[in-house]
Motif scaffolding. Sequence first.
Motif, mmCIF file in Angstrom:
data_model
loop_
_atom_site.group_PDB
_atom_site.id
_atom_site.type_symbol
_atom_site.label_atom_id
_atom_site.label_comp_id
_atom_site.label_asym_id
_atom_site.label_seq_id
_atom_site.Cartn_x
_atom_site.Cartn_y
_atom_site.Cartn_z
ATOM 1 N N LYS A 121 0.918 -1.246 0.017
ATOM 2 C CA LYS A 121 0.010 -0.275 0.037
ATOM 3 C C LYS A 121 0.930 1.390 -0.033
ATOM 4 C CE LYS A 121 -4.010 -1.886 2.312
ATOM 5 N NZ LYS A 121 -5.101 -1.784 3.290
ATOM 6 N N ILE A 122 0.650 2.174 -0.935
ATOM 7 C CA ILE A 122 1.575 3.385 -0.958
ATOM 8 C C ILE A 122 0.649 4.330 -0.963
ATOM 9 C CG2 ILE A 122 3.038 4.532 -2.563
ATOM 10 C CD1 ILE A 122 3.125 1.978 -4.210
ATOM 11 N N VAL A 123 0.960 5.155 0.254
ATOM 12 C CA VAL A 123 0.092 6.334 0.839
ATOM 13 C C VAL A 123 0.235 7.401 -0.509
ATOM 14 C CG1 VAL A 123 2.280 7.517 1.974
ATOM 15 C CG2 VAL A 123 -0.309 8.098 2.708
ATOM 16 N N GLY A 124 -0.857 8.345 -0.562
ATOM 17 C CA GLY A 124 -0.861 9.210 -1.612
ATOM 18 C C GLY A 124 0.048 10.584 -1.039
ATOM 19 N N LEU A 125 0.564 11.128 -1.582
ATOM 20 C CA LEU A 125 1.615 12.351 -1.617
ATOM 21 C C LEU A 125 0.769 13.313 -0.717
ATOM 22 C CD1 LEU A 125 4.358 13.306 -1.629
ATOM 23 C CD2 LEU A 125 3.548 14.635 -3.752
ATOM 24 N N THR A 126 -0.318 13.939 -1.201
ATOM 25 C CA THR A 126 -1.015 15.070 -0.496
ATOM 26 C C THR A 126 -1.805 14.376 0.760
ATOM 27 O OG1 THR A 126 -2.970 14.823 -1.719
ATOM 28 C CG2 THR A 126 -1.321 16.326 -2.725
ATOM 29 N N GLU A 127 -2.451 13.213 0.545
ATOM 30 C CA GLU A 127 -2.733 12.560 1.845
ATOM 31 C C GLU A 127 -1.909 12.756 2.953
ATOM 32 O OE1 GLU A 127 -4.958 8.100 2.942
ATOM 33 O OE2 GLU A 127 -3.773 8.583 1.076
ATOM 34 N N LEU A 128 -0.556 12.446 2.661
ATOM 35 C CA LEU A 128 0.514 12.308 3.694
ATOM 36 C C LEU A 128 0.878 13.767 4.003
ATOM 37 C CD1 LEU A 128 2.673 11.009 5.264
ATOM 38 C CD2 LEU A 128 4.252 11.076 3.363
ATOM 39 N N MET A 129 1.302 14.462 3.065
ATOM 40 C CA MET A 129 1.814 15.866 3.524
ATOM 41 C C MET A 129 0.937 16.993 3.851
ATOM 42 S SD MET A 129 4.967 15.079 3.599
ATOM 43 C CE MET A 129 5.517 16.735 4.105
ATOM 44 N N ASP A 130 -0.300 17.021 3.552
ATOM 45 C CA ASP A 130 -1.169 18.047 4.180
ATOM 46 C C ASP A 130 -1.372 17.796 5.571
ATOM 47 O OD1 ASP A 130 -1.673 19.141 1.480
ATOM 48 O OD2 ASP A 130 -3.519 18.541 1.207
ATOM 49 N N SER A 131 -1.647 16.475 6.082
ATOM 50 C CA SER A 131 -1.928 16.373 7.239
ATOM 51 C C SER A 131 -0.593 16.467 8.299
ATOM 52 C CB SER A 131 -2.338 14.907 7.553
ATOM 53 O OG SER A 131 -3.505 14.812 6.890
ATOM 54 N N ARG A 132 0.718 15.873 7.595
ATOM 55 C CA ARG A 132 2.026 16.293 8.157
ATOM 56 C C ARG A 132 2.345 17.690 8.497
ATOM 57 N NH1 ARG A 132 5.341 14.339 10.796
ATOM 58 N NH2 ARG A 132 7.658 14.672 10.637
ATOM 59 N N SER A 133 2.095 18.665 7.360
ATOM 60 C CA SER A 133 2.263 19.963 7.524
ATOM 61 C C SER A 133 1.488 20.608 8.461
ATOM 62 C CB SER A 133 2.105 20.621 6.162
ATOM 63 O OG SER A 133 2.837 20.177 5.100
ATOM 64 N N THR A 134 0.310 20.170 8.650
ATOM 65 C CA THR A 134 -0.721 20.823 9.789
ATOM 66 C C THR A 134 -0.049 20.343 11.093
ATOM 67 O OG1 THR A 134 -2.651 20.747 8.374
ATOM 68 C CG2 THR A 134 -2.984 20.817 10.792
ATOM 69 N N TYR A 135 0.397 19.136 11.168
ATOM 70 C CA TYR A 135 0.841 18.882 12.529
ATOM 71 C C TYR A 135 2.023 19.380 12.807
ATOM 72 C CZ TYR A 135 3.576 15.757 15.573
ATOM 73 O OH TYR A 135 4.316 15.019 16.583
ATOM 74 N N LEU A 136 2.988 19.677 12.087
ATOM 75 C CA LEU A 136 4.154 20.244 12.128
ATOM 76 C C LEU A 136 4.242 21.701 12.454
ATOM 77 C CD1 LEU A 136 6.487 18.438 9.577
ATOM 78 C CD2 LEU A 136 6.794 18.232 11.954
ATOM 79 N N LEU A 137 3.317 22.433 11.839
ATOM 80 C CA LEU A 137 2.995 23.794 11.758
ATOM 81 C C LEU A 137 2.339 24.022 13.352
ATOM 82 C CD1 LEU A 137 1.814 24.759 8.256
ATOM 83 C CD2 LEU A 137 4.065 25.522 9.457
ATOM 84 N N GLU A 138 1.824 23.269 13.758
ATOM 85 C CA GLU A 138 1.374 23.405 15.217
ATOM 86 C C GLU A 138 2.229 22.966 16.302
ATOM 87 O OE1 GLU A 138 -1.543 24.573 15.977
ATOM 88 O OE2 GLU A 138 -1.807 25.281 14.245
#
Length: 220
Positions: free
Chosen positions: A91-108
């Motif tokens: 299973k290969i995670v979608g790029l935006t599926e991964l990075m949109d959520s990761r960006s939100t997490y890091l920016l907080e």
Amino acid sequence: QNMSMFLHFKTSNSNRPLITNLLKNSRYRKIYVAHLKTILRDYFANGKYKEQAGKYQNAIDYYVQNDANKLYSYETFKQNLNSTVEAGKSKIVGLTELMDSRSTYLLEHPLLKRTSLNFENIKAEQKDSSSMFSVKVLDAKKVWLRYRSKSGERFKEIEMQDDGLNEDLTPGDYVFGVVLNNQVVLDYYLIAEDDKTASLSPEKAAFEFHTLRTNTSINE
């Protein structure tokens, strides 16, 4: 998506010696956070990475579609930019599926939400065989100059002082300076620290840096 950016600092990993040893150094750890903050701002928070990914996907679209030996379907290739897909048993995670959520997490993260230190009145001057530098950085605890005399050399480091004796006029005024006697500088950049974070000038140092020519002065 929620993996700690200090994963290899909190749990030392013998299989990751470079990042583990880098994060053990408090100043390098602060610089690491500063670069991460710049990357998030310049590529992820503004959605630029999606634009770039779309361009790359479009550039190879024809070749993927016409590949007789591909390991996954063309439809899977198209979907995987945004969503998780299956390729064989993987299973290969979608790029935006991964990075949109990761960006939100890091920016907080509290460190990334802190206001960066601001460099004011950067002054650099070379006279004969000496180089003089000064800069004002409010609330900085320490300021460092990294410099080299020839292109491609490793940068050397020296701490700048706020003591009224090194190109700053008054001790304790957040103007930091240093004089390098018998040292001609070509490229340089600055690092400012407070208790928890660091800032750089230029921000992408040492990928980018300031340049000082012989017998010249620069005020920024």
